[in-house]
Write a protein that holds these residues in place. Structure first.
Motif, short mmCIF file in Angstrom:
data_model
loop_
_atom_site.label_atom_id
_atom_site.label_comp_id
_atom_site.label_asym_id
_atom_site.label_seq_id
_atom_site.Cartn_x
_atom_site.Cartn_y
_atom_site.Cartn_z
N LEU A 50 90.78 -75.27 -88.55
CA LEU A 50 89.94 -76.20 -87.68
C LEU A 50 89.21 -75.27 -86.84
O LEU A 50 87.98 -75.55 -86.32
N ALA A 51 89.80 -74.09 -86.01
CA ALA A 51 89.20 -73.14 -85.16
C ALA A 51 87.95 -72.74 -85.96
O ALA A 51 86.72 -72.61 -85.40
N THR A 52 87.99 -72.37 -87.19
CA THR A 52 87.15 -71.56 -87.82
C THR A 52 85.62 -72.78 -88.18
O THR A 52 84.58 -72.47 -88.20
N PHE A 53 86.10 -74.02 -88.40
CA PHE A 53 85.23 -74.97 -88.58
C PHE A 53 84.26 -75.15 -87.35
O PHE A 53 83.17 -75.58 -87.22
N VAL A 54 85.35 -75.15 -86.06
CA VAL A 54 84.50 -75.47 -84.74
C VAL A 54 83.40 -74.34 -84.79
O VAL A 54 82.21 -74.37 -84.29
N LEU A 55 83.72 -73.06 -84.82
CA LEU A 55 82.95 -71.89 -84.86
C LEU A 55 81.87 -71.93 -85.85
O LEU A 55 80.59 -71.55 -85.44
N ILE A 56 81.77 -72.64 -86.94
CA ILE A 56 80.86 -72.79 -88.01
C ILE A 56 80.00 -73.73 -87.33
O ILE A 56 78.54 -73.72 -87.34
N ILE A 57 80.16 -74.74 -86.67
CA ILE A 57 79.66 -75.77 -85.98
C ILE A 57 78.64 -75.24 -84.72
O ILE A 57 77.57 -75.65 -84.53
N HIS A 82 83.36 -66.71 -78.14
CA HIS A 82 83.45 -67.62 -79.20
C HIS A 82 84.63 -67.12 -80.37
O HIS A 82 85.37 -67.54 -80.76
N ILE A 83 83.64 -65.81 -80.77
CA ILE A 83 84.45 -65.10 -81.98
C ILE A 83 85.89 -64.52 -81.44
O ILE A 83 86.96 -64.39 -82.25
N LEU A 84 85.80 -64.03 -80.23
CA LEU A 84 86.96 -63.43 -79.85
C LEU A 84 88.35 -64.58 -79.61
O LEU A 84 89.33 -64.21 -79.84
N VAL A 85 87.56 -65.70 -79.13
CA VAL A 85 88.66 -66.81 -79.03
C VAL A 85 89.29 -67.11 -80.41
O VAL A 85 90.29 -67.46 -80.77
N LEU A 86 88.53 -67.00 -81.44
CA LEU A 86 88.88 -67.63 -82.74
C LEU A 86 89.60 -66.39 -83.34
O LEU A 86 91.03 -66.71 -83.98
N LEU A 87 89.54 -65.19 -82.99
CA LEU A 87 90.38 -64.06 -83.34
C LEU A 87 91.66 -64.16 -82.68
O LEU A 87 92.68 -64.01 -83.37
N GLY A 88 91.60 -64.47 -81.61
CA GLY A 88 93.04 -64.65 -80.71
C GLY A 88 93.71 -65.77 -81.32
O GLY A 88 94.98 -65.86 -81.79
#
Length: 440
Positions: free
Chosen positions: A90-97, A108-114
């Motif tokens: 889900l987090a990856t999907f949000v970043l794709i959007i 945003h990328i750092l949050v996804l990594l976290g």
């Protein structure tokens, strides 16, 4: 409660299916990770950003590990894996959007990594505990060896596939791999039930302090404290210098990126070879063999530093031997722990192990990085493993670390170790502790 020998053939078949889908998911994640690191390096050209990205992934895992261990032992393992996988997807999907809308930023990328690091912190203790729950004891070493082979193959293949993906697709397109590989994993986890070993009745209140305390008590009373201290020391003293290999290759040996590529490939080939050797061996894994392999690793590192400048064939052989030895250490250690630690405590114990061992990695990296600014790289590759050997000798002489797990499931070893009063007392303590847990 499930005993170590009560693993059905159906559970083992289920494990194989879960094992395969988890590796499919891992391949996708590693390709995505490679692409993200390259994207950050290319777009920022900052070593500080890359360091922050590593910290964003590792620190959340360390923070949640104490809690995730209790959760792994006391809650539905299928549900833990599904929720953590779904959260990452889900987090990856949000970043794709966000990328699609052209509003994605670095944070945003750092949050996804976290988020990914946090989810992996919950997944890791569950994943490790699956093997003893669903695999017959006599097959555990072989399964761990196969696991090591798969990991090595992925480590060889994912950079190549990642490089092709980066040159062919945009970063947001590559992110879809994380979403797509989640689907088969979730479906399988809905269909195949992972056995439970919890003694709690439905509705019972879980005390995290009490449950976590049980894991720490087992570590202390079973003799694992010195074992974990040994590997924490290795992560603090020896493991960080592996990140300095490029300097040894490019600086001291005046090598090229091709030489570095060969080192990486031969190291992974050595890991595969070591795993195959362990698969074909019928010898029981023991802590003694793990420690012997650890000391040999330090000796090989010193030998690597003494390889004459530009003698690449000898350098390559030493790297392959390093890979073989690391496979011996990782596979045998995991096999000993999975067979010996009570199943209902494994999530907490493995989570504690991860916290204790990994928390020293950043400190070691900083210290050796600073020392490397003022010391020849060859000297570091001699000093670091030499210190490690001294620590090994101290722990061997003053602790019962060498004999951990000898009393479990092997009468011949237990009989042999009965000549040592300290080990006999440790074995009694382990038995009493397991009996008390089963009665509680």
């Amino acid at each position: 409660m499930i005993s170590y020998n009560e693993v059905s053939e159906k559970s083992f078949q289920g494990f194989i299916i879960i094992f395969i889908t988890q590796f499919i998911s891992m391949i996708g994640s590693m390709i995505v990770s490679f692409a993200v690191i390259w994207y950050l390096a290319e777009s920022t050209e900052s070593s500080l950003i890359l360091s922050i990205a590593s910290i964003a992934s590792i620190v959340p895992m360390i923070i949640v590990s104490p809690f995730s261990g209790v959760i792994a032992d006391k809650f539905n393992k299928n549900l833990i894996l599904i929720i953590s996988d779904a959260t990452q997807a889900l987090a990856t999907f949000v970043l794709i959007i966000l990328f699609q809308l052209n509003v994605a930023e670095l944070w945003h990328i750092l949050v996804l990594l976290g988020i990914r690091g946090t989810c992996q912190g919950f997944q890791n203790p569950v994943s490790v505990s699956l093997t003893p729950l669903m695999v017959p004891e006599k097959k555990i070493k072989k399964i761990n060896s196969i696991n090591q082979i798969f990991n090595s193959l992925i480590n060889i293949a994912s950079p190549a596939i990642g490089a092709i993906a980066v040159s062919t697709f945009t970063i947001q397109q590559i992110y879809w791999l994380d979403v797509f590989t989640f689907i088969p994993t979730a479906v399988i986890l809905f269909l195949i039930r992972i056995p439970s070993v919890t003694n709690h009745e439905k509705g019972d209140k879980i005390s995290f302090k009490k449950e976590f305390g049980e894991g720490l008590s087992y570590i202390k009373e079973s003799g694992l404290t010195s074992v974990f201290f040994m590997f924490a020391t290795a992560n603090f003293i020896v493991v960080p210098i592996f990140s300095l290999f490029p300097l040894l290759i490019l600086g001291h040996h005046e090598g090229t990126v091709t030489n570095y590529s060969w080192v990486e490939v031969l190291f992974q080939v050595g890991m595969i070879g070591g795993s195959i050797l362990l698969m074909s061996s019928k010898r029981k894994s023991t802590m003694k063999s793990v420690i012997t392999s650890g000391m040999f690793l330090s000796v090989v590192l010193i030998g690597l530093a003494l390889v004459p400048q530009g003698t690449w064939w000898l350098f390559y052989i030493a790297c392959a031997i390093l890979g073989i030895d690391l496979a011996f250490i990782d596979t045998q250690l995991m096999s000993v722990l999975q067979v010996t630690i009570p199943k209902e405590l494994q999530g907490r114990v493995f989570a504690s192990m991860f916290t204790i061992i990994k928390s020293l990695n950043p400190v070691g990296l900083i210290i050796w990085g600073i020392i490397g600014e003022f010391t020849p790289i060859v000297a570091i590759f001699i000093i670091s493993p030499a210190i490690s050997i001294i620590v090994y000798f101290i722990l061997i002489k003053f602790t019962t670390m060498m004999h951990y797990g000898e009393s479990y499931g092997n009468e011949s070893i237990a009989e042999e170790s009965s000549e040592t009063p300290v080990v006999e007392a440790e074995a009694d303590l382990l038995t009493d502790y397991q009996t008390e847990l089963e009665a509680s």
